[in-house]
Design a protein around this motif. Structure first.
Motif, PDB file in Angstrom:
ATOM      1  N   PRO A  31       0.733  -1.075  -0.062  1.00 21.19           N
ATOM      2  CA  PRO A  31       0.144   0.012   0.122  1.00 21.19           C
ATOM      3  C   PRO A  31       0.846   1.319  -0.065  1.00 21.19           C
ATOM      4  O   PRO A  31       0.516   2.274  -0.719  1.00 21.19           O
ATOM      5  CB  PRO A  31      -0.892  -0.060   1.413  1.00 21.19           C
ATOM      6  N   ALA A  34       2.538   1.814  -3.247  1.00 20.09           N
ATOM      7  CA  ALA A  34       1.542   2.356  -4.069  1.00 20.09           C
ATOM      8  C   ALA A  34       1.363   3.745  -3.821  1.00 20.09           C
ATOM      9  O   ALA A  34       1.193   4.489  -4.739  1.00 20.09           O
ATOM     10  CB  ALA A  34       0.448   1.420  -4.120  1.00 20.09           C
ATOM     11  N   LEU A  35       1.094   3.966  -2.628  1.00 18.20           N
ATOM     12  CA  LEU A  35       0.886   5.341  -2.356  1.00 18.20           C
ATOM     13  C   LEU A  35       2.186   6.377  -2.993  1.00 18.20           C
ATOM     14  O   LEU A  35       2.089   7.450  -3.562  1.00 18.20           O
ATOM     15  CB  LEU A  35       0.551   5.735  -0.974  1.00 18.20           C
ATOM     16  N   PHE A  37       4.232   5.717  -5.007  1.00 19.75           N
ATOM     17  CA  PHE A  37       4.007   5.982  -6.540  1.00 19.75           C
ATOM     18  C   PHE A  37       3.157   7.095  -6.909  1.00 19.75           C
ATOM     19  O   PHE A  37       3.429   7.800  -7.764  1.00 19.75           O
ATOM     20  CB  PHE A  37       3.640   4.577  -7.019  1.00 19.75           C
ATOM     21  N   ALA A  38       1.856   6.974  -6.376  1.00 17.47           N
ATOM     22  CA  ALA A  38       0.855   8.022  -6.768  1.00 17.47           C
ATOM     23  C   ALA A  38       1.480   9.320  -6.443  1.00 17.47           C
ATOM     24  O   ALA A  38       1.056  10.219  -7.202  1.00 17.47           O
ATOM     25  CB  ALA A  38      -0.417   7.588  -6.027  1.00 17.47           C
TER      26      ALA A  38
ATOM     27  N   PRO G  31      -4.208   5.123  -7.547  1.00 17.40           N
ATOM     28  CA  PRO G  31      -3.330   5.356  -6.402  1.00 17.40           C
ATOM     29  C   PRO G  31      -4.317   5.297  -5.007  1.00 17.40           C
ATOM     30  O   PRO G  31      -3.916   4.605  -4.063  1.00 17.40           O
ATOM     31  CB  PRO G  31      -2.794   6.500  -6.596  1.00 17.40           C
ATOM     32  N   VAL G  32      -5.270   5.876  -4.998  1.00 12.84           N
ATOM     33  CA  VAL G  32      -6.131   6.153  -4.058  1.00 12.84           C
ATOM     34  C   VAL G  32      -6.886   4.939  -3.496  1.00 12.84           C
ATOM     35  O   VAL G  32      -6.838   4.470  -2.279  1.00 12.84           O
ATOM     36  CB  VAL G  32      -6.901   7.373  -4.174  1.00 12.84           C
ATOM     37  N   ALA G  34      -5.968   2.117  -4.176  1.00 20.15           N
ATOM     38  CA  ALA G  34      -4.901   1.083  -3.418  1.00 20.15           C
ATOM     39  C   ALA G  34      -4.459   1.551  -2.099  1.00 20.15           C
ATOM     40  O   ALA G  34      -4.493   0.616  -1.384  1.00 20.15           O
ATOM     41  CB  ALA G  34      -3.647   1.211  -4.668  1.00 20.15           C
ATOM     42  N   LEU G  35      -4.707   2.662  -2.020  1.00 18.65           N
ATOM     43  CA  LEU G  35      -4.418   3.314  -0.665  1.00 18.65           C
ATOM     44  C   LEU G  35      -5.531   2.836   0.324  1.00 18.65           C
ATOM     45  O   LEU G  35      -5.486   2.235   1.429  1.00 18.65           O
ATOM     46  CB  LEU G  35      -4.297   4.650  -0.420  1.00 18.65           C
ATOM     47  N   GLU G  36      -6.775   2.977  -0.298  1.00 16.29           N
ATOM     48  CA  GLU G  36      -7.839   2.640   0.756  1.00 16.29           C
ATOM     49  C   GLU G  36      -7.841   1.189   0.954  1.00 16.29           C
ATOM     50  O   GLU G  36      -8.334   0.887   1.964  1.00 16.29           O
ATOM     51  CB  GLU G  36      -9.207   3.112  -0.374  1.00 16.29           C
TER      52      GLU G  36
ATOM     53  N   HIS H 162      -7.399   9.198   4.169  1.00 16.76           N
ATOM     54  CA  HIS H 162      -7.923   8.560   2.762  1.00 16.76           C
ATOM     55  C   HIS H 162      -8.911   9.532   2.072  1.00 16.76           C
ATOM     56  O   HIS H 162      -8.685   9.420   0.697  1.00 16.76           O
ATOM     57  CB  HIS H 162      -8.277   7.102   2.999  1.00 16.76           C
ATOM     58  N   LEU H 165      -6.661  12.070   0.346  1.00 14.49           N
ATOM     59  CA  LEU H 165      -5.792  11.527  -0.496  1.00 14.49           C
ATOM     60  C   LEU H 165      -6.450  10.880  -1.883  1.00 14.49           C
ATOM     61  O   LEU H 165      -5.653  11.061  -3.134  1.00 14.49           O
ATOM     62  CB  LEU H 165      -4.891  10.341   0.239  1.00 14.49           C
ATOM     63  N   ARG H 166      -7.695  10.475  -1.701  1.00 16.82           N
ATOM     64  CA  ARG H 166      -8.427   9.894  -2.776  1.00 16.82           C
ATOM     65  C   ARG H 166      -8.621  11.014  -3.797  1.00 16.82           C
ATOM     66  O   ARG H 166      -8.921  10.698  -4.951  1.00 16.82           O
ATOM     67  CB  ARG H 166      -9.636   9.471  -2.285  1.00 16.82           C
ATOM     68  N   ARG H 167      -8.558  12.208  -3.224  1.00 17.65           N
ATOM     69  CA  ARG H 167      -8.897  13.454  -4.157  1.00 17.65           C
ATOM     70  C   ARG H 167      -7.628  14.255  -4.753  1.00 17.65           C
ATOM     71  O   ARG H 167      -7.819  15.497  -4.967  1.00 17.65           O
ATOM     72  CB  ARG H 167      -9.775  14.546  -3.475  1.00 17.65           C
ATOM     73  N   SER H 168      -6.721  13.643  -4.882  1.00 23.33           N
ATOM     74  CA  SER H 168      -5.490  14.048  -5.254  1.00 23.33           C
ATOM     75  C   SER H 168      -5.504  14.642  -6.531  1.00 23.33           C
ATOM     76  O   SER H 168      -4.923  15.986  -6.677  1.00 23.33           O
ATOM     77  CB  SER H 168      -4.105  13.040  -5.032  1.00 23.33           C
TER      78      SER H 168
END
Lengths: 254, 254, 254, 254, 254, 254, 254, 254
Positions: A31, A34-35, A37-38, G31-32, G34-36, H162, H165-168
């Protein structure tokens, strides 16, 4: 790096070398990568090509030298703020090429060969009184190190309003203004009313008694009657420069 | 009153009606009256011919009317500050002749016939914004009631410095300036730098958030970069007027 | 300077060498100089013939000497406040004629020959306790330097109210009173009730614990139950003197 | 001491002089109970014969009546402070005999028949201004209810110092003085210097702006230049009375 | 002195040597002396036979010695508080007989021959922790010097409540309790609930971070849930002792 | 329960099965003593087998050594916090076996032979920046000394959120997390949202200007948007460790 | 959900339906997610099976009902805190089964059928005075809703220390103690010294004057002389319960 | 106006109707008008074509309508902030075309026909919680009215990192970010670390207890560990929008 590992994993799945179940499990373990990376994309250095700035307070001279050396190795440059005399000496001893600003307590090792300014426009640093100069110089040095053109306008406090108004030409040329003032912090409001560009106010701890170490100026600036004046922490010349540099490099992010 | 009693006592001693010993004993019992007597000279009403001012907050309308009535009986006039709508109504009902200033929350019963100003020069009340006007009006009403000539200069905050500079003629005419400003309180410093006469700064509670009910303006004014600016309590238009009146009546005390 | 340029411009217009249109354009470029010209009139030194006062804190001894020397050259005098021992020594070394007040931390180079007082009346500096004396002396030295007659009344704190009352003769002679007090700041209220002339209260940082470096006295003075008492910053003897001098020179401005 | 009593008790049990049941009963007052037993002696009601005082704020009228009723049943009396109008009405309805002090917001049901004062000397409650009276009355009512003789001296603020000095006879008669003052709180210092008996200062929330709800007066009182002045919380007339009552009943504890 | 002058004046009036009018005029000039005369009675030293206490902070060792010497000459004794090591040394050098309390920073020159305690009962000084001892010792030394019997109970903070409860015997013997505590200041409330005699709470600056130099303890003590606890300034052991001494000498004033 | 034990004891005395002397000894633990006895059970050292921790600030090196020696004699171990360099040296000189943590300013003499951890799970100490490390190390050293397993995660401030997220594995392993952060204190909220176990936030005094010695971080942590985050005093690494140790030893108390 | 999508993607790669390159691209866009995915593990509801708690302040009754309804649909339960009377009514109208706690201002819709407590041990909520009860009840209701066994101990303030000590049995049974106290906050220190289990202190805004809305209690608790006491925001019963629940569910995370 | 007068004056000089000396004298009287003239250039409306914004607090609905009407007449548009319900109603009644934003308390009368955005890039307004929305909406409405494109990202507080981050993607698109957050203000630091563009932090008064009306968030933001974050006053959505608009219109000033 992450990308390579993911590519390989997917290749193995496609090749049947790894089952989807195993791949899932291994993905589940990444994870963070992955992060990472993002975030590679939007976690680039603040000003492109500019490494982390070293805040020296609370560190030993040895630690400061070590961190600066590490930055020098990776990026060929470093910027240290709030450096004590001992730290300044230690850094100068090791990097004779570095620029030491005693009053601003900063040490800057510029890239070699030098890089032309990357920020657009001119950042103007304005001070109310001579005692505000160390903070103003920190702002100026940092802003320059971050790739900006910087001009200064010193000692134009509002108790002699004509001193400021006489310099309206310089005010008009600026594309960002950093106002550095202690005591009553009134300069931020007057400048905020004179220019249309962004104004960043830096309260200083200059004063005594009911200035409460800069709180009077901080509060005055937060309550500025000129709309759209923004504020940073007391004596935070570095922060004002970083904010101004975010502004002057803004087009880069689109 | 004390004077009458002392005169009578001395007359009795001179007439032999009272022995010196008895007189001494009786004087010995009047230390306070003696003090009162002595202080008649320098404890005269603040502005000659002006009775105590009634601060209405924390009193009932009935109490306010009673106190004003008592003042009216003894001096033919009264001045009440911080009077609520109910108090204003009650006073107007009883004294149709009185002047009610709603926004300033003051009620003034002028002497009849009117008395010409006793203070020298002009007290100029300057405000930064329209929300500062109630405090400014309190200052103006009180200063006039105390026998001063008063002028006002409204809405000349420093975010539009030209609004203030355009009025330099009026500033120059003033012999005392009362600056009323909330938020950043910056006007006091600018005015303090423009005039040479006494400047009394009144912070107002205008603002929100980090203005902390006027504390930001108060601190800014206490830390004014213009030398010799003095400050009164937040929203204390009355106090500023009383201070200005002390100044404009100053020659009386020599 | 501005005057000369304007005269020349107008002469050219009169002589037909410059068209009104061109002159207008060129005038449009001199707003600041025009202002400067205009403000020469009301931006004269605070007390006539008195140059800027040097606030030494946050400067080096070298800077202080340099600034004082510059003032000496232009005006034949200077006044430096908050001067450290090193600064006092440096100034005395260069200007043996100067008056050094160690406890008040001020250095004054009087004009030569001396100038008689220009302010009207007497400024009386009153202190509550012996620890308040350095601030009181700063006030006294500054007020004298600014051309005022000054008297002092020391150690008359309200815990022994008779010490103050016994001196009512001196209080009555004053045309402005500066009250210097730390701790509870109560002296300002008592004096404010005893005299009708302007009272300027200076809170001092004398005290400990909940005096919070003079905040207790500052707040007490801002809330003085005697009307018309004005306040300056904590330990600001200079400011009180400047305010008193504004008052005693007031008639000059009409 | 405890040891001696236990030894004797155990000896009696061993000798058959005391049955285990009786011993238990006597011990019955021990461990946790023993503690309670031990403290019966010094945990008696504050003023002998006086039940707990009901602080009404944050309670409903019903709760207040219920608690007062419980106290009335056990002790034949009660004292409620900070009682709202509704609470006052509810208590008066149920106990027509009770004394309601509207301004002091207290309700007192005195013992029947009345008990003569048990405290020695006179507690004098002094106030600076009329707005301080509600707090002063709370102090007076509570002190009387706790068995003390109480006198009052109202409206003797220091801005008119003669008003206070004129009453030196009353000050001299007091054996404890409670000084109630808002704004600058200066009265505490002046009274503290005039009398040698204990002085309890009560800051009030009277004032506005930089009085910060009584903080200015609180700080001034904590920094009183008169030695040995003690302070209670802002507006805490009850606490001052309780402290004064501890002092006037002091001989009981020896 | 005043008396003599008044007697003489009245004699002259009785003898016809002075007219009542002239006498009135001359009386009018003596307000202060008259006051002084009246106040001789109630401005006696705080504790009879006890001279002013010297607060050394902000004075030089030379000044301290001079003041103490003056007190010694007039009263045969002196008490100096907050004396630095240098001051202690200087006083000891000149007055070998004096008692120096290093930790309490006090120097006491007792009367010779010694005077037995004049205050009634026992003042008990209780501390929460060992770091509170310097303040507690100041209180104890001052209270003894002022003629009181003093006992101490050290290190009984409420985190180990049994340490305090085990000493209930000593608590019960006290006629006044001084509670000295920093940090949470909780000891004052617990002791206030355990005893019925006056409790004086002294917050100390012991602590760090959010203790804010004793403010946490100060506020806790002002808000004590035990009724009738009174408070003095942070670290003000002297003030607590003076207050306790006012209480223990109270009967003298009736 | 106590009652049952007492009844049985008294029965035995009455029956001659127990002598009064023995009974006394067993009771010996009663009234005030009994309380102590009762509390032996729940007043045991915080972590079993762990003696009082010595807070060195405000003590002399001699006092510190003496107290540590006393603890060593009774328990074979000691832990001293906030020890100055001099104290560290003095303790090391006398107890060569002791562990000195210079940056954490702690000295720990472990039991000999060592005792395995008694607390369950792992306490994870997380810091925002390198300047927070001294406080974090104090927490870590104290927690280990109190019998806990401790891990650390350094320099994961939220301005580079990926540095923290990359370490989620370590976060997940913790059974208690101590978050040490100055400046904006934001790390506590982010960590509080990432883990479900107890989170103890320690604000540090790292910062300048409007950090007010750690107040900014303290307030931010008290207002954490992550629910269930608890806070200790500024720089109180010791307190956080003690709290964490209370948690990890919790099952012992049931 | 994420897991399903990843599984499907990997299946497609394995099946040759998607090329590794396409898969990489699609992963690159997540990415997100994945994080989630990664955080699903440690971002589970705080107490297992427990949905987000609704903080009602600053919302309209309609918004509150809507959010609660959404939670009810997804989890069959909800918990709302700081609910106004109108909100309580609205929720009760829609969910007659819900538990409304008026004084605690909470509304809880328990799961149906009820779930037995999941937390280990007993959380004991202790209050100093009756006015602290609303906050204490919020803590108790929330802790119960979060799956804990809760007991309460009311009105055991330290001014009557025996009231607390008498209940030592209950204190000893607790595995976490929440101490709720306003005014001086002293109860936290005393309880912290009496028990070895975790102690969470909740300052309340109960008090007036210098309690500053709970600041006095907050500071006292942060400076508790009992080691290892942790603190939450003023009146934050919810936060204390959440913290206690983190502790009592702690073993789940290992 | 000034221009006309100058033109006329110069014409007269050119025509010989006025001598240069007279003209000089008259120019000498117009310093302010000269200034005004000069400042027309750099005192243009903040955002070109945008009139003064009406801050409604402290005004009556009648005054607000009158001022808005005046603006409408001169510019065809107006923007009013902090408008009460009554003001909103009054403005809507008179200008049915105006946009009323109830939650943001703003009323905007857009120009007709509408003007396309003049600012470059996108201003992104991010909020931590739903209670921060009114302030965020004020920022969004004002920024749009000032000619900017605005996007919003709501309810992405850091306790659920999260969500942010999901909204990057959205964060990356922004050219200026306004972060609106109360309580711990932590969102500003996290966002400041995620983007390189200017970040303006707006603390809100959302919270209770130790949030002190937004002070906790304000301090946290001033101490942000992300460099270059700037701050405006508490709840000052307007100010943040004005600052963002200064930035997005910045290129205009060069």
């Amino acid at each position: 790096m992450i990308e390579r590992r993911l590519t390989e994993l997917l290749r193995q799945v496609a090749a049947g070398e790894t089952s989807p179940e195993d791949a899932l499990q291994r993905l589940g373990n990444y994870p963070v990568e992955a992060l990472e990376f993002a975030q590679v994309d939007h976690l680039r250095p603040l000003a492109q090509g500019f490494p982390e700035v070293v805040f020296c307070e609370g560190k030993t001279p040895e630690q400061v030298v070590e961190i600066c050396a590490s930055l020098e190795r990776s990026s060929g440059m470093f910027l240290a703020t709030r450096a004590s005399a001992a730290m300044q000496q230690a850094l100068r001893a090791r990097y004779p090429r570095c620029e030491v600003h005693e009053r601003a307590r900063t040490v800057f090792l510029p890239p070699d060969p030098p890089v032309p300014p990357t920020g657009s426009g001119v950042i103007l640093v304005v001070t109310a009184g001579t005692s505000d100069q160390p903070v103003a110089e920190e702002a100026a040095v940092v802003a320059r190190a971050m790739g900006n053109r910087v001009e200064t306008l010193m000692d134009v406090g509002v108790a002699g309003i004509h001193r400021l108004l006489r310099r309206s030409e310089e005010l008009r040329r600026a594309s960002v203004v950093i106002v550095v003032a202690g005591m009553d912090g009134a300069l931020a409001s007057v400048v905020g009313g004179l220019v249309r560009v962004p104004v960043i106010a830096v309260p200083t701890s200059v004063g005594y008694g009911a200035s409460f170490g800069g709180v009077a100026a901080l509060l005055a600036m937060l309550n500025s009657c000129a709309s759209g004046v923004v504020v940073v922490n007391i004596d935070n010349g570095f922060g004002a420069a970083a904010a101004a540099s975010r502004i002057s490099h803004r087009q880069d992010s689109e």
